[in-house]
Write a protein that holds these residues in place. Sequence first.
Motif, mmCIF file in Angstrom:
data_model
loop_
_atom_site.group_PDB
_atom_site.id
_atom_site.type_symbol
_atom_site.label_atom_id
_atom_site.label_comp_id
_atom_site.label_asym_id
_atom_site.label_seq_id
_atom_site.Cartn_x
_atom_site.Cartn_y
_atom_site.Cartn_z
ATOM 1 N N LEU B 25 0.841 -1.202 0.000
ATOM 2 C CA LEU B 25 0.000 0.000 0.000
ATOM 3 C C LEU B 25 0.870 1.243 0.000
ATOM 4 O O LEU B 25 1.806 1.343 0.789
ATOM 5 N N ALA B 26 0.559 2.181 -0.871
ATOM 6 C CA ALA B 26 1.167 3.503 -0.814
ATOM 7 C C ALA B 26 0.059 4.477 -0.454
ATOM 8 O O ALA B 26 -0.947 4.566 -1.160
ATOM 9 N N LEU B 27 0.215 5.155 0.673
ATOM 10 C CA LEU B 27 -0.861 5.994 1.195
ATOM 11 C C LEU B 27 -0.398 7.428 1.353
ATOM 12 O O LEU B 27 0.752 7.689 1.706
ATOM 13 N N ALA B 28 -1.333 8.340 1.090
ATOM 14 C CA ALA B 28 -1.042 9.749 1.315
ATOM 15 C C ALA B 28 -1.021 10.028 2.811
ATOM 16 O O ALA B 28 -1.614 9.303 3.611
ATOM 17 N N ASN B 29 -0.347 11.088 3.175
ATOM 18 C CA ASN B 29 -0.289 11.507 4.571
ATOM 19 C C ASN B 29 -1.577 12.254 4.927
ATOM 20 O O ASN B 29 -1.600 13.461 5.090
ATOM 21 N N ALA B 30 -2.679 11.493 5.021
ATOM 22 C CA ALA B 30 -3.984 12.100 5.288
ATOM 23 C C ALA B 30 -4.825 11.094 6.061
ATOM 24 O O ALA B 30 -4.659 9.882 5.907
ATOM 25 N N ILE B 31 -5.726 11.594 6.876
ATOM 26 C CA ILE B 31 -6.516 10.713 7.730
ATOM 27 C C ILE B 31 -7.410 9.790 6.884
ATOM 28 O O ILE B 31 -7.735 8.680 7.296
ATOM 29 N N GLU B 32 -7.762 10.237 5.659
ATOM 30 C CA GLU B 32 -8.564 9.397 4.765
ATOM 31 C C GLU B 32 -7.807 8.129 4.368
ATOM 32 O O GLU B 32 -8.402 7.166 3.879
ATOM 33 N N ILE B 66 -1.449 4.049 11.605
ATOM 34 C CA ILE B 66 -1.597 5.066 10.552
ATOM 35 C C ILE B 66 -2.090 6.385 11.136
ATOM 36 O O ILE B 66 -1.591 7.456 10.796
ATOM 37 N N SER B 67 -3.070 6.329 12.047
ATOM 38 C CA SER B 67 -3.576 7.596 12.593
ATOM 39 C C SER B 67 -2.481 8.305 13.381
ATOM 40 O O SER B 67 -2.371 9.530 13.359
ATOM 41 N N ASN B 68 -1.617 7.529 14.030
ATOM 42 C CA ASN B 68 -0.519 8.152 14.767
ATOM 43 C C ASN B 68 0.487 8.812 13.819
ATOM 44 O O ASN B 68 0.939 9.939 14.055
ATOM 45 N N ILE B 69 0.825 8.118 12.726
ATOM 46 C CA ILE B 69 1.772 8.695 11.757
ATOM 47 C C ILE B 69 1.177 9.967 11.145
ATOM 48 O O ILE B 69 1.845 10.996 11.032
ATOM 49 N N GLY B 73 3.313 12.402 12.765
ATOM 50 C CA GLY B 73 4.564 12.071 12.093
ATOM 51 C C GLY B 73 5.070 13.116 11.114
ATOM 52 O O GLY B 73 6.228 13.068 10.718
ATOM 53 N N PHE B 74 4.184 14.034 10.720
ATOM 54 C CA PHE B 74 4.591 14.988 9.699
ATOM 55 C C PHE B 74 4.199 16.396 10.114
ATOM 56 O O PHE B 74 3.233 16.596 10.842
ATOM 57 N N ALA B 75 4.932 17.368 9.576
ATOM 58 C CA ALA B 75 4.534 18.761 9.770
ATOM 59 C C ALA B 75 3.204 18.972 9.050
ATOM 60 O O ALA B 75 2.975 18.373 8.005
ATOM 61 N N GLY B 101 8.694 10.572 8.021
ATOM 62 C CA GLY B 101 8.347 11.690 8.897
ATOM 63 C C GLY B 101 9.151 11.665 10.196
ATOM 64 O O GLY B 101 10.236 11.113 10.272
ATOM 65 N N ILE B 102 8.546 12.262 11.211
ATOM 66 C CA ILE B 102 9.212 12.372 12.510
ATOM 67 C C ILE B 102 9.242 10.990 13.173
ATOM 68 O O ILE B 102 8.213 10.333 13.278
#
Lengths: 112, 165
Positions: B25-32, B66-69, B73-75, B101-102
């Motif tokens: 899986l490649a996922l965007a940095n978004a809650i969706e 994922i929700s934690n990242i 995890g990101f600005a 990310g962080i």
Amino acid sequence: MEIVNSEVDGVTVITLAGRLDTMGVSSIEMAFTAMTVPTGRAAIVDLTGVSFLASLGVRLFISTARALSGRNRELVLFGAGPAVAEVIETTGLAEIVPVTATRDEALARARA
Amino acid sequence: MTAVPGLADAGAGARALLADGVLDLALANAIESIEAGRTGLARFAAHHVLSPATINRLEVIFEEVISNIVRHGFAPGSDQSIRVTARREADAIVLTFDDDGIPFDPLAVAPPGRAASLAEARLGGLGIPLLRRYAATIAHETRPAAPAGDFVPVNRLCVTVALEP
């Protein structure tokens, strides 16, 4: 995620159905808070139809229970299936919010 | 390789592949991304005929990690991505979560004490006890950042989940 609100003998009864994941919580949290906190009544929450619970849902229950306790009212959870019950137990929620097996037990606890 | 159906509409940047029983899986940095990724995870679970108890554990871990990242995890506003793989071994499912990310090592966080009352209860950190309970093993590593360009993971969280009957 579905949320249904009713009242039984002065107790708010909230029935939830669906997945209480990040999406599910965001879809019902405003309604859930509005149906419980301002009423001044104790509330019981039917989890029979909830198939999934994670930390965001636990957080919603803690913050709602805390708001109700400020009015000397309890939030009581009941009807959790095995997967949901394990999350309730693992996060320590069961130690700070009353959890019962049946609706009758939840009503009795809420009226106490 | 087959793209997992249903993911095309799941969110910008989301991609899911299921090849030889391995989910990528490649996922965007978004809650969706949680919902997007769950679609792929469901296909993986169906492919391997996993039990409802195992699926629940995978989904709880996936949601919490994922929700934690995404949240921490990101600005804010950055468009970095997250890569997740799942594969089946003899007696466990192995999940890897890569992000650039962080760094956050869940093993470095002391388990929160059990609250004795509502007033003492913490609203944060509730995902950590779930991760610890549902994972058979947890490993986290952070590597030096690579030059900007292609996605190069800096943080890798590797979680194994025992197959429940």
